[in-house]
Motif scaffolding. Structure first.
Motif, PDB file in Angstrom:
ATOM      1  N   ALA A 106       2.578   1.668  -3.589  1.00 32.68           N
ATOM      2  CA  ALA A 106       1.702   1.880  -4.745  1.00 32.68           C
ATOM      3  C   ALA A 106       1.772   3.300  -5.296  1.00 32.68           C
ATOM      4  N   PRO A 107       1.691   4.347  -4.461  1.00 31.93           N
ATOM      5  CA  PRO A 107       1.764   5.699  -5.031  1.00 31.93           C
ATOM      6  C   PRO A 107       3.075   5.998  -5.746  1.00 31.93           C
ATOM      7  N   MET A 108       4.169   5.372  -5.311  1.00 26.76           N
ATOM      8  CA  MET A 108       5.456   5.603  -5.962  1.00 26.76           C
ATOM      9  C   MET A 108       5.594   4.788  -7.241  1.00 26.76           C
ATOM     10  N   LYS A 154       3.048   3.648  -9.230  1.00 29.98           N
ATOM     11  CA  LYS A 154       2.047   3.929 -10.254  1.00 29.98           C
ATOM     12  C   LYS A 154       2.588   4.780 -11.401  1.00 29.98           C
ATOM     13  N   PRO A 155       3.225   5.928 -11.140  1.00 29.48           N
ATOM     14  CA  PRO A 155       3.749   6.729 -12.260  1.00 29.48           C
ATOM     15  C   PRO A 155       4.814   5.983 -13.068  1.00 29.48           C
ATOM     16  N   GLU A 210       0.827  -1.207   0.000  1.00 35.27           N
ATOM     17  CA  GLU A 210       0.000   0.000   0.000  1.00 35.27           C
ATOM     18  C   GLU A 210       0.862   1.257   0.000  1.00 35.27           C
ATOM     19  N   GLY A 211       1.960   1.233   0.719  1.00 38.34           N
ATOM     20  CA  GLY A 211       2.852   2.381   0.772  1.00 38.34           C
ATOM     21  C   GLY A 211       3.649   2.580  -0.502  1.00 38.34           C
TER      22      GLY A 211
END
Length: 82
Positions: free
Chosen positions: A10-12, A14-15, A7-8
């Protein structure tokens, strides 16, 4: 877990994955020729089979709805311009 787990991260990620996918798609479009993998006759046979399956699935009422939608969308200008 490092970075707070999946979960932590994922934001990194994704791009990165999005841009990687775009680059991969560009390379595939440039260098991939489907006729190297399949013959044109086989592709045509598969398309024919898919269309035949679709025709067996579709009902007269569905055809009527599809045609009405196409007419409404594409020929609506006739009402305005006569």
């Amino acid at each position: 877990p490092m970075f707070g787990g999946v979960e932590g991260m994922a934001p990194m990620l994704k791009p990165f994955l999005g841009s990687f996918g775009e680059e991969l798609l560009k390379v595939l479009v440039e260098k991939f020729d489907v006729t190297d993998v399949m013959s044109v006759e086989k592709i045509l046979a598969e398309v024919d089979a898919l269309l035949t399956d679709k025709l067996e699935f579709i009902t007269p009422a569905m055809v009527k709805e599809l045609l009405e939608e196409v007419i409404r969308i594409h020929l609506g200008w006739l009402v305005v311009w006569g």
